[in-house]
Structures are given as C-alpha cells and as structure tokens.
Design a protein around this motif. Structure first.
Motif, short mmCIF file in Angstrom:
data_model
loop_
_atom_site.label_atom_id
_atom_site.label_comp_id
_atom_site.label_asym_id
_atom_site.label_seq_id
_atom_site.Cartn_x
_atom_site.Cartn_y
_atom_site.Cartn_z
N UNK A 16 33.53 -50.87 42.59
CA UNK A 16 32.76 -50.55 44.21
C UNK A 16 31.82 -48.85 43.64
N UNK A 17 32.06 -48.35 42.72
CA UNK A 17 31.59 -46.97 42.12
C UNK A 17 30.68 -47.59 42.03
N UNK A 18 30.15 -48.77 40.90
CA UNK A 18 28.58 -49.61 40.61
C UNK A 18 28.65 -49.86 41.56
N UNK A 25 21.26 -42.09 40.69
CA UNK A 25 20.74 -42.17 39.61
C UNK A 25 21.89 -41.34 38.62
N UNK A 26 22.12 -40.78 39.65
CA UNK A 26 23.19 -39.94 39.10
C UNK A 26 24.32 -40.01 38.81
N UNK A 27 24.94 -40.97 39.55
CA UNK A 27 26.01 -41.88 39.60
C UNK A 27 25.48 -42.88 38.43
N UNK A 28 25.06 -43.97 38.66
CA UNK A 28 24.75 -44.36 37.18
C UNK A 28 24.42 -43.92 36.45
N UNK A 32 27.81 -45.09 33.33
CA UNK A 32 26.91 -45.50 32.16
C UNK A 32 27.85 -44.48 31.00
N UNK A 33 27.33 -43.61 30.81
CA UNK A 33 28.52 -42.39 29.66
C UNK A 33 29.86 -42.48 30.50
N UNK A 73 16.54 -43.67 32.52
CA UNK A 73 17.45 -42.86 32.30
C UNK A 73 19.67 -43.16 32.91
N UNK A 74 19.88 -44.08 33.78
CA UNK A 74 20.64 -45.22 34.39
C UNK A 74 20.61 -46.06 32.72
#
Length: 109
Positions: A16-18, A25-28, A32-33, A73-74
C-alpha cells in the motif's frame, strides 16, 4: 488457517505504501532504504523475497515519476546504494549504526 509468509507481510505492510506513494520521491527513497535494511539482516531466501518487494516498489515509482532525478533518487534509495542481496553489516553496526543505512555504502539497490 494458513500460516502467513514473509511475502504476505511485505505485501500487507509495504505494497500500500509503494502504491499510494509511488509518485512521491521521498516515499520511494524511504521505502527502498527500509527494505534494504530488512534485507541486510535476512537469510538469502528472505532477502530474495525482500528484493522482489523492492523491485515491485521501484516499478510503481518508474510508472508514476517522470523526473529522471527523482527516479534516480528512488533507485538508489536517496544515495544509499548497497545491493539488497549484498547488504551486510559493517563497522557502523558495532557502534550501534546499521550498515544498510550508512552513507558510506556503495553498489546498487
């Protein structure tokens, strides 16, 4: 009742977050982190499951983002570029840090 698998938990917690954050971009980057950090302490089989979740999240970001800088960045998790399969603790882990979140990490997510 069937037993939940790691893939089930990843789908429930991260899909759901993805999906909903694919255009941010900040969410991605954070997603990933987080997946990278999980993979760094996982067994090889579990790391492969986590890598699949990361690849699916990246595919959603690729579809939603059109700025190449944001996509880069993602892809790199915002500069943290240890491959999910190769993420391993380093000297930072002994000091209470986590190698997967270390800016000194190198490679590709």
């Amino acid at each position: 009742m069937p037993t939940a698998t790691l893939a089930d938990f990843l789908d429930d917690g991260f899909r759901p977050i993805a999906r909903d954050g694919a255009g941010q971009v900040e969410v991605g980057m954070r997603l990933r982190r987080t997946l990278k950090a999980l993979a760094s302490s996982a067994t090889s089989d579990d790391a492969e499951t986590i890598r699949t979740a990361a690849e699916q999240a990246l595919a959603r970001a690729n579809a939603a983002l059109d700025d190449e800088g944001d996509l880069a960045a993602v892809r790199t998790g915002g500069g943290l570029t240890v491959p999910l399969a190769d993420a391993r603790p380093d000297h930072n882990a002994a000091a209470g840090g986590h190698a997967a979140c270390s800016p000194e990490s190198s490679g590709t997510v």
